[in-house]
Design an enzyme around this catalytic site. Structure first.
Site, short mmCIF file in Angstrom:
data_model
loop_
_atom_site.label_atom_id
_atom_site.label_comp_id
_atom_site.label_asym_id
_atom_site.label_seq_id
_atom_site.Cartn_x
_atom_site.Cartn_y
_atom_site.Cartn_z
N ASP A 1 -4.90 -0.73 -5.77
CA ASP A 1 -5.30 -1.25 -4.32
C ASP A 1 -6.61 -1.65 -4.21
O ASP A 1 -7.83 -1.10 -4.13
CB ASP A 1 -4.95 -0.15 -3.44
CG ASP A 1 -5.01 -0.58 -1.99
OD1 ASP A 1 -5.71 -1.56 -1.73
OD2 ASP A 1 -4.66 0.44 -1.16
N SER B 1 -8.50 -1.48 -0.94
CA SER B 1 -9.07 -0.16 -0.71
C SER B 1 -10.80 -0.05 -1.71
O SER B 1 -11.49 0.61 -1.08
CB SER B 1 -8.12 0.93 -1.02
OG SER B 1 -7.30 1.07 -0.12
N GLN C 1 -1.58 2.86 -5.30
CA GLN C 1 -2.82 3.24 -5.05
C GLN C 1 -3.95 2.90 -6.09
O GLN C 1 -4.94 2.40 -5.76
CB GLN C 1 -2.88 4.91 -4.86
CG GLN C 1 -2.90 5.11 -3.36
CD GLN C 1 -2.66 6.53 -2.88
OE1 GLN C 1 -3.26 7.20 -3.81
NE2 GLN C 1 -2.58 6.66 -1.79
N ARG D 1 0.73 -1.23 -0.04
CA ARG D 1 -0.13 -0.15 -0.12
C ARG D 1 0.77 1.14 -0.19
O ARG D 1 1.04 2.19 0.91
CB ARG D 1 -1.04 -0.10 1.23
CG ARG D 1 -1.88 -1.29 0.83
CD ARG D 1 -2.85 -1.61 1.95
NE ARG D 1 -4.07 -1.07 1.42
CZ ARG D 1 -5.28 -1.08 2.41
NH1 ARG D 1 -4.99 -1.73 3.59
NH2 ARG D 1 -6.51 -0.82 1.72
N TYR E 1 -1.01 0.40 9.73
CA TYR E 1 -1.73 -0.17 10.36
C TYR E 1 -2.05 -0.22 11.77
O TYR E 1 -1.02 0.44 12.58
CB TYR E 1 -1.67 -1.44 9.89
CG TYR E 1 -2.11 -2.03 8.40
CD1 TYR E 1 -3.15 -2.10 7.89
CD2 TYR E 1 -0.71 -2.13 7.60
CE1 TYR E 1 -3.42 -2.44 6.81
CE2 TYR E 1 -1.24 -2.53 6.21
CZ TYR E 1 -2.36 -2.50 5.68
OH TYR E 1 -2.62 -2.66 4.40
P1 NAD Z 1 -8.12 -2.20 8.01
O1 NAD Z 1 -9.16 -2.69 7.24
O2 NAD Z 1 -6.90 -3.16 8.32
O3 NAD Z 1 -8.61 -1.96 9.43
C1 NAD Z 1 -9.81 -0.71 9.48
C2 NAD Z 1 -9.44 0.32 10.80
O4 NAD Z 1 -9.47 -0.48 11.71
C3 NAD Z 1 -8.09 0.89 10.90
O5 NAD Z 1 -8.22 2.12 10.47
C4 NAD Z 1 -7.55 0.45 12.12
O6 NAD Z 1 -6.88 1.43 12.64
C5 NAD Z 1 -8.85 0.22 13.01
N1 NAD Z 1 -8.58 -0.50 14.12
C6 NAD Z 1 -7.80 -1.54 14.22
N2 NAD Z 1 -8.18 -2.23 15.42
C7 NAD Z 1 -8.90 -0.98 16.38
C8 NAD Z 1 -9.17 -1.16 17.54
N3 NAD Z 1 -9.03 -1.99 18.43
N4 NAD Z 1 -10.29 -0.27 17.90
C9 NAD Z 1 -10.55 0.86 16.94
N5 NAD Z 1 -10.14 0.86 15.70
C10 NAD Z 1 -9.09 -0.09 15.09
O7 NAD Z 1 -7.65 -0.69 7.53
P2 NAD Z 1 -7.61 -0.19 6.12
O8 NAD Z 1 -8.79 0.40 5.69
O9 NAD Z 1 -7.16 -1.47 4.98
O10 NAD Z 1 -6.14 1.04 6.13
C11 NAD Z 1 -5.25 0.61 6.96
C12 NAD Z 1 -4.00 1.64 6.73
O11 NAD Z 1 -3.46 1.69 5.43
C13 NAD Z 1 -4.66 3.08 6.83
O12 NAD Z 1 -3.59 3.82 7.35
C14 NAD Z 1 -4.78 3.62 5.45
O13 NAD Z 1 -4.87 5.04 5.46
C15 NAD Z 1 -3.85 2.83 4.84
N6 NAD Z 1 -3.90 2.84 3.32
C16 NAD Z 1 -2.72 3.24 2.54
C17 NAD Z 1 -3.05 3.06 1.18
C18 NAD Z 1 -2.12 3.60 0.17
O14 NAD Z 1 -1.06 4.38 0.47
N7 NAD Z 1 -1.83 2.96 -1.12
C19 NAD Z 1 -4.18 2.68 0.73
C20 NAD Z 1 -5.14 2.32 1.62
C21 NAD Z 1 -5.10 2.27 2.86
#
Ligand code: NAD
Length: 377
Positions: A130, A133, A127, A122, A226
């Site tokens: 992805d 996402s 992006q 990621r 994460y």
């Molecule tokens: P995910 O599906 O792994 O998790 C969903 C959310 O749950 C996350 O925001 C996580 O912090 C939260 N979470 C985990 N445990 C928790 C708890 N105990 N209480 C409350 N919240 C909790 O996450 P995702 O949507 O796949 O995204 C994860 C990260 O990846 C983020 O930082 C996102 O910005 C990043 N991301 C980056 C890119 C990129 O740069 N290409 C693309 C997508 C996502």
């Protein structure tokens, strides 16, 4: 001879998406690739065979898979599907290898070069590839609609001749891709939204969508952006503070996940007992165990007047747009490997190297290799 790229009909239960929609299939054809479509592959997503003007329709899966150099899929393939493929062919799609180890071994035997969409790093450059996402965004949007649908209350404030109705209060837990889309959708419907995440970086994103960030005093930034797993002490602190917000919610949408682990249980039975009658929980983490203790994956249950909905494969319910988005992810991922219609794998490219599950009979993804080799010894 041009490279042949095949779009099979998805066979997983309830899967309505298709790996390529007609417009992206046509874009592949324009790069000199021959596109083959299994008869009816796009039907469930409302893309009839005739819309794939640049593709050759093949009657059945066996003939299609036996002919293809590249197979694109959404859901993980079955062992049977892998066995029908040509030795040494390429496949791209979701694999969830830790669950489907038998499929990984079949891929190894057939010397398939398998690229797992969920393993694409990621990083900014990737992006547009992805798929985690793009599909999570679909899930978050739909979760807010499911909440509105199951709720006995309006989301917006309404001023009518029959009186003024206060807006619904929606609480979103987990403000990753799905959570942020759920917040945005609930806001568009007029609800008051509060959201919580263990990553403090999400505060700004939550507030920029017009929602209030719930600060519970627990932060858990992990590796690569994460979340990390919380300690027992942190979990107790989090739950106590969270319970007060959950008790006020008309709709609670939970999306919390920790990569490679079961979803954390954040809403125990006791917290559900403290919720308002008629309140609704939409547990988007249902597939990985659920954030609510009472969630039954794939089912809707009621406890003390609270409805707990644990939907599975939500993106498939918005099959047309989810397929279009997924197809673009696949196109952006695969075309750099296909200059002038020829396959060229650059293993120095971290996107290619990290997303490869199997190649020439070897398991290239370390965690999957240890899992499978550990089980053998
Ligand atoms: P995910 O599906 O792994 O998790 C969903 C959310 O749950 C996350 O925001 C996580 O912090 C939260 N979470 C985990 N445990 C928790 C708890 N105990 N209480 C409350 N919240 C909790 O996450 P995702 O949507 O796949 O995204 C994860 C990260 O990846 C983020 O930082 C996102 O910005 C990043 N991301 C980056 C890119 C990129 O740069 N290409 C693309 C997508 C996502």
């Amino acid at each position: 001879m041009p490279i042949k790229l095949a779009i099979p009909k998805e066979t997983a239960r309830g899967e309505r998406r298709v790996a390529l929609d007609p417009s992206v299939a046509a874009r592949f054809a324009q790069t000199g690739i021959e596109v083959l479509l299994q008869k009816g592959a796009g039907n469930e997503a409302h893309f009839p065979d005739e819309a794939y003007t640049e593709a050759r329709v093949v009657e059945d899966a066996k003939a299609l898979l036996g002919e293809a150099d590249i197979v694109v899929k959404v859901a993980p393939p079955t062992v049977e599907e892998v066995n029908q493929m040509k030795d040494g062919a390429l496949m791209a799609g979701f694999f969830h290898a830790h669950i489907h180890t038998d499929v990984v071994q079949a891929l190894q035997k057939k010397k398939i070069t398998a690229f797992a969409m969920e393993l694409i790093p990621r990083i900014s450059r990737a992006q547009s590839m992805d798929a985690l996402s793009s599909q999570a965004a679909v899930g978050g949007y739909k979760a807010a609609l499911m909440g509105a649908d199951l709720s006995c209350r309006f989301f917006p404030m309404l001023t009518t001749a029959a009186g003024t109705i206060r807006p619904a209060k929606v609480v979103v837990i987990g403000a990753g891709v799905a959570g942020l889309q759920a917040i945005a959708t609930a806001r568009r419907l007029g609800a008051l939204v509060e959201a919580y995440d263990v990553r403090s970086a999400t505060r700004e994103q939550v507030e920029s969508l017009g929602a209030r960030f719930i600060d519970l005093g627990v932060q858990a930034e992990g590796e690569g952006g994460y979340a990390r797993e919380l300690t027992d002490e942190e979990k107790a602190q989090q739950q106590e503070a969270l319970a007060q917000h959950v008790a006020q919610a008309d709709v609670l949408i939970t999306t919390a996940a920790v990569p490679g682990r079961q979803a954390p249980v954040l809403i125990p039975q006791k917290m559900v007992s403290g919720m308002k009658p008629g309140a609704v929980i939409i547990d988007l983490a249902a597939e990985s165990g659920g954030n609510c203790e009472l969630t039954k994956p794939g089912k809707t249950v009621t406890r003390g007047g609270v409805t707990i909905h644990g939907p599975e494969n939500v993106a498939s319910q918005v099959a047309l747009h989810a397929s279009e988005m997924y197809a673009k992810n696949l196109f952006n991922f695969l075309t750099p490997m296909l200059p002038e219609g020829r396959l060229k794998l650059n293993w120095d490219d971290e996107v290619i190297a990290q997303s490869c599950l199997t190649h020439e009979g070897a398991i290239r993804h370390e965690a999957t290799r240890s899992l499978i080799e550990g089980a053998k010894s």
